[in-house]
Scaffold this motif. Structure first.
Motif, short mmCIF file in Angstrom:
data_model
loop_
_atom_site.label_atom_id
_atom_site.label_comp_id
_atom_site.label_asym_id
_atom_site.label_seq_id
_atom_site.Cartn_x
_atom_site.Cartn_y
_atom_site.Cartn_z
N PRO A 86 34.09 53.78 36.56
CA PRO A 86 34.70 54.20 37.82
C PRO A 86 35.34 53.01 38.54
O PRO A 86 34.93 51.86 38.35
CB PRO A 86 33.51 54.74 38.63
N ILE A 87 36.32 53.29 39.37
CA ILE A 87 37.03 52.23 40.09
C ILE A 87 36.07 51.42 40.95
O ILE A 87 36.18 50.20 41.03
CB ILE A 87 38.18 52.82 40.94
N THR A 88 35.11 52.09 41.59
CA THR A 88 34.15 51.35 42.42
C THR A 88 33.34 50.35 41.59
O THR A 88 33.05 49.25 42.05
CB THR A 88 33.20 52.32 43.15
N THR A 89 33.01 50.71 40.36
CA THR A 89 32.30 49.79 39.47
C THR A 89 33.20 48.62 39.12
O THR A 89 32.77 47.46 39.15
CB THR A 89 31.86 50.52 38.18
N GLY A 90 34.46 48.90 38.80
CA GLY A 90 35.41 47.84 38.49
C GLY A 90 35.60 46.89 39.66
O GLY A 90 35.64 45.67 39.48
N LEU A 91 35.71 47.43 40.86
CA LEU A 91 35.88 46.58 42.05
C LEU A 91 34.64 45.70 42.28
O LEU A 91 34.77 44.53 42.65
CB LEU A 91 36.14 47.45 43.28
N ARG A 92 33.46 46.26 42.06
CA ARG A 92 32.24 45.48 42.21
C ARG A 92 32.22 44.32 41.22
O ARG A 92 31.90 43.18 41.57
CB ARG A 92 31.02 46.38 42.02
N HIS A 93 32.62 44.60 39.99
CA HIS A 93 32.66 43.54 38.98
C HIS A 93 33.74 42.51 39.31
O HIS A 93 33.53 41.31 39.11
CB HIS A 93 32.88 44.13 37.59
N LEU A 94 34.87 42.96 39.80
CA LEU A 94 35.94 42.04 40.18
C LEU A 94 35.47 41.12 41.32
O LEU A 94 35.74 39.91 41.29
CB LEU A 94 37.20 42.81 40.58
N ARG A 95 34.77 41.67 42.30
CA ARG A 95 34.24 40.84 43.40
C ARG A 95 33.25 39.82 42.86
O ARG A 95 33.24 38.65 43.29
CB ARG A 95 33.57 41.73 44.45
N HIS A 96 32.43 40.24 41.91
CA HIS A 96 31.46 39.31 41.30
C HIS A 96 32.18 38.18 40.56
O HIS A 96 31.80 37.00 40.69
CB HIS A 96 30.52 40.09 40.37
N LEU A 97 33.20 38.51 39.80
CA LEU A 97 33.97 37.49 39.07
C LEU A 97 34.66 36.54 40.05
O LEU A 97 34.74 35.33 39.79
CB LEU A 97 35.00 38.16 38.17
N HIS A 98 35.15 37.08 41.16
CA HIS A 98 35.78 36.26 42.19
C HIS A 98 34.75 35.32 42.82
O HIS A 98 35.03 34.13 43.01
CB HIS A 98 36.42 37.17 43.25
N ALA A 99 33.56 35.83 43.12
CA ALA A 99 32.51 35.02 43.71
C ALA A 99 32.06 33.91 42.77
O ALA A 99 31.68 32.82 43.22
CB ALA A 99 31.31 35.90 44.09
N ARG A 100 32.13 34.14 41.47
CA ARG A 100 31.76 33.13 40.46
C ARG A 100 32.89 32.13 40.21
O ARG A 100 32.74 31.19 39.44
CB ARG A 100 31.40 33.80 39.13
N GLY A 101 34.05 32.35 40.83
CA GLY A 101 35.17 31.42 40.68
C GLY A 101 35.99 31.62 39.43
O GLY A 101 36.78 30.76 39.06
N LEU A 102 35.82 32.77 38.76
CA LEU A 102 36.56 33.03 37.52
C LEU A 102 37.89 33.74 37.77
O LEU A 102 38.79 33.68 36.93
CB LEU A 102 35.70 33.87 36.57
#
Length: 143
Positions: A86-102
């Motif tokens: 789902p898009i909400t899952t993708g957004l959550r993962h994208l935020r996590h990747l952003h927070a990790r600096g990737l």
């Protein structure tokens, strides 16, 4: 004592093998964007054999997609079009990747309603390192 597992040998497509101009020259790097696209295709074709419910790795799919399209502007929405999550899952993962600096995220300067994403310098370096290792393994250059 169990016998050691033997590594699976994979035939690497000719178009991704490093080109050589002469036997003495160093090999050129494979097309890493094309390799990332091929991995994405294989991940999606895997569903034909195992279904979509068994495997899910949105973070990896996002990283592969961004590497496959590196240098172009990717809208955040386009990252989730072909993903089964789902898009909400993708957004959550994208935020996590952003927070990790990737991953870097920014507003589209042409259309402030859209958000764009791309690999950060660290994310690109890690993805390229991984894909180079994968290419070397597939061409039997690593033991």
């Amino acid at each position: 004592m169990q016998p050691k597992a033997r590594p699976m040998m994979i035939t690497f497509p000719e178009r991704l093998k490093p080109a050589r101009t002469d036997p003495v020259s160093l090999p050129q790097e494979p097309d890493l964007a094309e390799l990332a696209r091929m991995i994405l295709i294989l991940r999606r074709q895997r569903a034909d054999y195992f279904g979509t419910a068994l495997f899910s790795d949105p973070s990896w799919d996002i990283l592969l997609d961004l590497r496959a399209h590196h240098g172009g502007n990717r809208t955040v929405a386009s990252l989730f079009v072909a993903d089964c999550a789902p898009i909400t899952t993708g957004l959550r993962h994208l935020r996590h990747l952003h927070a990790r600096g990737l991953v870097d995220r920014w507003r589209d300067p042409q259309d402030g309603r859209r958000r764009l994403a791309g690999l950060s310098e660290d994310g690109l370096a890690l993805m390229d390192g991984f894909l180079l290792k994968a290419a070397a393994l597939c061409t039997n250059q690593v033991q």
